[in-house]
Design an enzyme around this catalytic site. Sequence first.
Site, short mmCIF file in Angstrom:
data_model
loop_
_atom_site.label_atom_id
_atom_site.label_comp_id
_atom_site.label_asym_id
_atom_site.label_seq_id
_atom_site.Cartn_x
_atom_site.Cartn_y
_atom_site.Cartn_z
N GLY A 199 0.85 -1.19 0.00
CA GLY A 199 0.00 0.00 0.00
C GLY A 199 0.88 1.23 0.00
N CYS A 218 3.02 5.38 -2.91
CA CYS A 218 3.95 5.25 -4.05
C CYS A 218 3.74 3.99 -4.87
CB CYS A 218 5.38 5.31 -3.54
SG CYS A 218 5.68 6.82 -2.60
C1 UGA Z 1 8.54 3.01 -1.87
C2 UGA Z 1 9.94 2.57 -2.32
O1 UGA Z 1 10.37 1.50 -1.49
C3 UGA Z 1 10.93 3.73 -2.23
O2 UGA Z 1 12.21 3.32 -2.72
C4 UGA Z 1 10.41 4.89 -3.08
O3 UGA Z 1 11.28 6.02 -2.98
C5 UGA Z 1 9.03 5.28 -2.57
O4 UGA Z 1 8.15 4.15 -2.66
C6 UGA Z 1 8.55 6.41 -3.44
O5 UGA Z 1 8.34 6.19 -4.63
O6 UGA Z 1 8.45 7.54 -2.97
P1 UGA Z 1 7.37 3.41 0.49
O7 UGA Z 1 6.13 3.80 -0.23
O8 UGA Z 1 7.81 4.21 1.66
O9 UGA Z 1 8.63 3.36 -0.50
O10 UGA Z 1 7.09 1.92 0.98
P2 UGA Z 1 7.84 0.52 1.02
O11 UGA Z 1 8.70 0.43 2.21
O12 UGA Z 1 8.47 0.20 -0.27
O13 UGA Z 1 6.58 -0.45 1.25
C7 UGA Z 1 5.47 -0.42 0.36
C8 UGA Z 1 4.43 -1.42 0.75
O14 UGA Z 1 4.89 -2.74 0.47
C9 UGA Z 1 4.04 -1.42 2.23
O15 UGA Z 1 2.64 -1.53 2.34
C10 UGA Z 1 4.71 -2.66 2.78
O16 UGA Z 1 4.03 -3.21 3.88
C11 UGA Z 1 4.67 -3.59 1.57
N1 UGA Z 1 5.71 -4.64 1.57
C12 UGA Z 1 7.01 -4.32 1.52
C13 UGA Z 1 5.32 -5.97 1.58
O17 UGA Z 1 4.12 -6.30 1.61
N2 UGA Z 1 6.29 -6.95 1.55
C14 UGA Z 1 7.61 -6.65 1.50
O18 UGA Z 1 8.44 -7.60 1.46
C15 UGA Z 1 7.99 -5.30 1.49
#
Ligand code: UGA
Length: 450
Positions: free
Chosen positions: A273, A276
Amino acid sequence: MPDPVVKAITAPTIAVLGLGHVGLPTALGFAELGWRVVGADDDQDKAARIRRGEPPFYEPGLADLLRRHLASGRFTVAPTVRDGVREGDVLFVCVGTPQRDDGSPDLSQVEAVARTIAKDLNGYKLIVEKSTTPVRTAEQIRRTIRRYRNGDHAFDVAVNPEFLREGSACADVLHPDRIVLGVDSERARDLLLRVYRPLLDRLPPERVVVTDLHTAELIKHASNAFLATRISFINMIADMCEATGADVTEVARGMGLDPRIGSAYLRAGAGFGGYCLPKDLRALIRIGEDLGIDVGLLRAVEEVNRRRTERIVRKLEQALWILRGKTVGILGLAFKPDTDDVREAPSLKVIARLREEGVLLRLHDPWAQDSMRVVVPEDPPRVTYCASAYDAARGAHAVVVLTEWPEYGDLDLARLAALMETPVMVDGRNLYDPAAARAAGFDYYGVGRR
Ligand code: UGA
């Protein structure tokens, strides 16, 4: 031989236009690196809060950085965006790019800021696109500035995608794993390299990519789409694990040991979610369609993610049979830990579905309750916000874990189970060890766990 314009700018002032989740950490990061930074935002309330030293959202370390650099005088907030433009030599465009109904990004804020820049040009400016925008936006920014330009002041446009993650934004800004600079002039390249010099000195040279504008824009699209693809991939494998009695956490560990694969972004659960990944994926699908490219792969990634929350509701039905009139505690509302952001959080979809089913909800999150209240107002007994995870579990027929907050990992599970009407747990983030949860008395449902 450095360009004379670049040489003349001995200590560039950095202006950061747009002080949201990307802009504010970026601005403070540059201040921390020693630059003078002026921030600006159209939202006057937000600007005033920041000026008073109050970050407008929760991000670990941000409040300290803000206080420090307001005090050092290296960071100030301009009265208006126009003032920010006039003060800055290097202008980082960090305005929002919300999504339109058809999935394409709404670039009106980018266009508006480009027009403001054009009208307030008072000398050479380097305009750097940092907001995540569709490929070729930099070109549009350049056209817009040319069209509305005040006088014939020189300017360049560059692309410098941001890879920071919410929840670790300050650390990511100061310790990036790579720096990508999209430039199409020596002057822009020299100036951007100058601005990033303090970081470049610490980063191995192979972690710096200097390329053209379109490629820099596509690096950002491709990175987020790939992360989303990994998550949907492991979620599909989790479903196979459930069907076959295998354990997805062990599958992911086994896969991750291959250095060609690596272990990051292989955590199965409620899906991705935030502001981004879902939005950027949809934007890339739209771009691909417009270009006549087969983006079926990306559509499948999106579809797998869309179905994640439905599977959680199914597990609840499996455990409770009839949902209507039952009470369910939701542990975790933020789209991930260490943020109060609920935009496109899986919790929103689960809450909406359970409300449709007539479930009474008890919600808890250590940081995101205030942001959730704005979209899902308190409405007891249908929606009740709770002071603690234990409180959310009190009298509930099930609890659903949707954010893996570290403090939830420390909960006394036996105490939690004892407070409930029926101790059922749907662990949408595989936070708990299934054996430990069962030993504590829970009827436990993980994601792809044995
Ligand atoms: C993401 C990217 O990771 C950043 O590199 C990028 O700069 C950013 O978008 C952006 O475009 O501004 P972010 O939205 O903070 O960062 O979130 P993430 O940490 O990537 O997590 C995204 C979602 O994936 C979360 O809901 C998280 O719970 C989920 N997730 C993450 C999983 O379900 N499984 C995983 O193994 C990793």
